[in-house]
Write a protein that holds these residues in place. Structure first.
Motif, PDB file in Angstrom:
ATOM      1  N   LEU A  58       0.836  -1.207   0.000  1.00 35.34           N
ATOM      2  CA  LEU A  58       0.000   0.000   0.000  1.00 35.34           C
ATOM      3  C   LEU A  58       0.865   1.250   0.000  1.00 35.34           C
ATOM      4  N   LEU A  59       1.910   1.284   0.828  1.00 32.56           N
ATOM      5  CA  LEU A  59       2.793   2.451   0.884  1.00 32.56           C
ATOM      6  C   LEU A  59       3.481   2.683  -0.458  1.00 32.56           C
ATOM      7  N   ASN A  60       3.852   1.616  -1.131  1.00 29.07           N
ATOM      8  CA  ASN A  60       4.468   1.752  -2.455  1.00 29.07           C
ATOM      9  C   ASN A  60       3.473   2.288  -3.472  1.00 29.07           C
ATOM     10  N   ARG A  61       2.224   1.833  -3.386  1.00 25.75           N
ATOM     11  CA  ARG A  61       1.194   2.325  -4.308  1.00 25.75           C
ATOM     12  C   ARG A  61       0.874   3.795  -4.033  1.00 25.75           C
ATOM     13  N   MET A  62       0.886   4.187  -2.772  1.00 23.97           N
ATOM     14  CA  MET A  62       0.640   5.582  -2.424  1.00 23.97           C
ATOM     15  C   MET A  62       1.717   6.486  -3.011  1.00 23.97           C
ATOM     16  N   GLU A  63       2.964   6.027  -2.931  1.00 23.91           N
ATOM     17  CA  GLU A  63       4.066   6.818  -3.487  1.00 23.91           C
ATOM     18  C   GLU A  63       3.929   6.940  -4.999  1.00 23.91           C
ATOM     19  N   LYS A  64       3.536   5.834  -5.639  1.00 27.04           N
ATOM     20  CA  LYS A  64       3.355   5.843  -7.093  1.00 27.04           C
ATOM     21  C   LYS A  64       2.219   6.784  -7.495  1.00 27.04           C
ATOM     22  N   ALA A  65       1.131   6.764  -6.714  1.00 28.36           N
ATOM     23  CA  ALA A  65      -0.013   7.632  -7.004  1.00 28.36           C
ATOM     24  C   ALA A  65       0.353   9.100  -6.805  1.00 28.36           C
ATOM     25  N   ASN A  66       1.116   9.405  -5.747  1.00 21.60           N
ATOM     26  CA  ASN A  66       1.530  10.783  -5.495  1.00 21.60           C
ATOM     27  C   ASN A  66       2.457  11.292  -6.586  1.00 21.60           C
ATOM     28  N   ARG A  67       3.352  10.416  -7.061  1.00 22.44           N
ATOM     29  CA  ARG A  67       4.269  10.799  -8.130  1.00 22.44           C
ATOM     30  C   ARG A  67       3.506  11.046  -9.425  1.00 22.44           C
ATOM     31  N   LEU A 120       8.260  11.377  11.343  1.00 22.59           N
ATOM     32  CA  LEU A 120       8.256  10.700  10.044  1.00 22.59           C
ATOM     33  C   LEU A 120       6.979  10.997   9.271  1.00 22.59           C
ATOM     34  N   SER A 121       7.049  10.780   7.988  1.00 25.14           N
ATOM     35  CA  SER A 121       5.877  10.809   7.123  1.00 25.14           C
ATOM     36  C   SER A 121       5.778   9.443   6.487  1.00 25.14           C
ATOM     37  N   ALA A 122       4.669   9.177   5.834  1.00 29.82           N
ATOM     38  CA  ALA A 122       4.503   7.868   5.203  1.00 29.82           C
ATOM     39  C   ALA A 122       5.611   7.623   4.179  1.00 29.82           C
ATOM     40  N   GLU A 123       5.973   8.660   3.433  1.00 35.98           N
ATOM     41  CA  GLU A 123       6.986   8.485   2.386  1.00 35.98           C
ATOM     42  C   GLU A 123       8.382   8.318   2.978  1.00 35.98           C
ATOM     43  N   SER A 124       8.742   9.111   4.001  1.00 40.27           N
ATOM     44  CA  SER A 124      10.063   8.960   4.607  1.00 40.27           C
ATOM     45  C   SER A 124      10.180   7.605   5.305  1.00 40.27           C
ATOM     46  N   PHE A 125       9.061   7.118   5.864  1.00 41.09           N
ATOM     47  CA  PHE A 125       9.050   5.793   6.474  1.00 41.09           C
ATOM     48  C   PHE A 125       9.297   4.734   5.403  1.00 41.09           C
ATOM     49  N   ARG A 126       8.673   4.896   4.245  1.00 46.48           N
ATOM     50  CA  ARG A 126       8.815   3.923   3.157  1.00 46.48           C
ATOM     51  C   ARG A 126      10.250   3.883   2.635  1.00 46.48           C
ATOM     52  N   THR A 127      10.850   5.054   2.432  1.00 47.09           N
ATOM     53  CA  THR A 127      12.170   5.108   1.801  1.00 47.09           C
ATOM     54  C   THR A 127      13.327   4.900   2.784  1.00 47.09           C
ATOM     55  N   ASN A 128      13.162   5.360   4.028  1.00 48.75           N
ATOM     56  CA  ASN A 128      14.283   5.331   4.967  1.00 48.75           C
ATOM     57  C   ASN A 128      14.206   4.227   6.012  1.00 48.75           C
TER      58      ASN A 128
END
Length: 348
Positions: free
Chosen positions: A160-169, A221-229
């Protein structure tokens, strides 16, 4: 679910987790001054089958027990009643263990009626509020909390976090293209595209609200920083993760040791770092020594290199070049001098 359970779950979705720990009323924010406490026998409190925290530093636990002997428990434990008349500990396991060490017979508690899911969430949130929480423990705790709130597996949460990042991009790209082409399409059309423009894996609004709400309430943290870091920490070697869970080594030291990929070389280093309490600088030096040895082990010996070069020289056209031939003659003379010196030493 009872009204109390529903209220507690609603507060978890929107309130600060620390307020939740103090257990206030449904309409009034919970604070230490308005919580209702009771005193019960410590022997009536039972530990739950599972707890998010897996390890307590014995030295720090001893320090807390000495403090409790002198001042008592300043923040009450949170418990829920059990069918047999005893109580199950929900939050405050460290204080509970220290109170036993201090010899307390009674402890202050806040008694709450909560279902299993709410109890799990409260335990996870309390664990995430620890000052000594390292990055790996925090990653596991947040992932478990997200999975519980979303009623999903941890793998599904990561997806889900990966899909959220893809949708935001994709949304950002659409906005950029809109500006470049100066189209008449409104921003609302970009943010809420038509069905034929949506990605294959649609993200439900409720999922997005839950994810963003949890990170907002935790305050870091944010959802994206949590996903990447943070999610990459799940790929740490098992022995490193175990050491971090036990709290037997600092996070920065563990990350450095994880750079040694071979188990047989990493294990002794990890053991030495823990047993000898090596500094980060000392660990980094030992890692450099390990890498240097690995490089030496893979570098051919001088004799092997000489044999290989001799084969190449035999068929090389370097002999046809006067300048290069002269350089070769110089090198051969240097080799001859070395050999003559060795023979002289042998004769004496």
């Amino acid at each position: 679910m009872s009204k109390k359970d529903a209220a507690y779950t609603a507060k978890l979705k929107h309130a600060n987790p620390i307020d939740l720990m103090f257990g206030g009323s449904e309409d009034e924010p919970a604070t230490p001054s308005n919580k209702s406490t009771n005193t019960i026998l410590i022997q009536e409190i039972k530990l739950p089958p599972t707890q998010p925290r897996r390890y307590f530093d014995p030295k720090k636990l001893e320090e807390l027990s000495l403090s409790i002997k002198e001042l008592g428990i300043l923040e009450p434990l949170i418990v829920r009643p059990r069918p047999d008349g005893s109580y199950e500990l929900i939050a405050g396991e460290r204080r509970f263990k220290a109170a036993i060490m201090a010899g307390l017979e009674e402890v202050p508690v806040v008694i709450k009626e909560m279902d299993d899911d709410t109890v799990k969430q409260v335990q996870l949130i309390e664990n995430l509020q620890r000052e000594d929480l390292n990055a790996y423990e925090e990653t596991i705790g947040i992932l478990e909390l997200l999975a519980l709130r979303l009623n999903s597996t941890q793998d599904e949460v990561i997806s889900l976090l990966n899909r959220m990042e893809k949708a935001n991009r994709k949304q950002a790209d659409n906005v950029i293209r809109q500006k470049e082409k100066k189209e008449s399409k409104t921003l609302d059309d970009v943010i809420h595209p038509s069905d034929d423009e949506k990605a294959d894996n649609v993200i439900r609004h409720e999922e997005n609200v839950v994810v963003e709400g949890i990170f907002a309430s935790l305050g870091r943290l944010s959802a994206e920083s949590f996903r990447t870091n943070r999610l990459p920490l799940l790929n740490l070697p098992e022995d490193i993760k175990e050491a971090l869970q036990k709290g037997s080594i600092e996070y920065t030291k563990a990350r450095a040791i994880a750079k040694v990929k071979e188990d047989v070389k990493r294990a002794p280093l990890l053991q030495a770092a823990i047993k000898e309490n090596l500094s980060l600088t000392e660990i980094q030096q030992r890692i450099r020594d390990i890498f240097a040895q690995e490089k030496a082990d893979t570098t051919p010996s001088l004799k092997t290199q000489y044999k290989e070069l001799s084969k190449q020289l035999g068929s090389s056209k370097v002999w046809d070049n006067p300048k290069k031939k002269k350089a070769l003659e110089k090198l051969l003379n240097q080799i001859k001098v070395l050999l003559d010196e060795e023979q002289a030493i042998t004769k004496t």
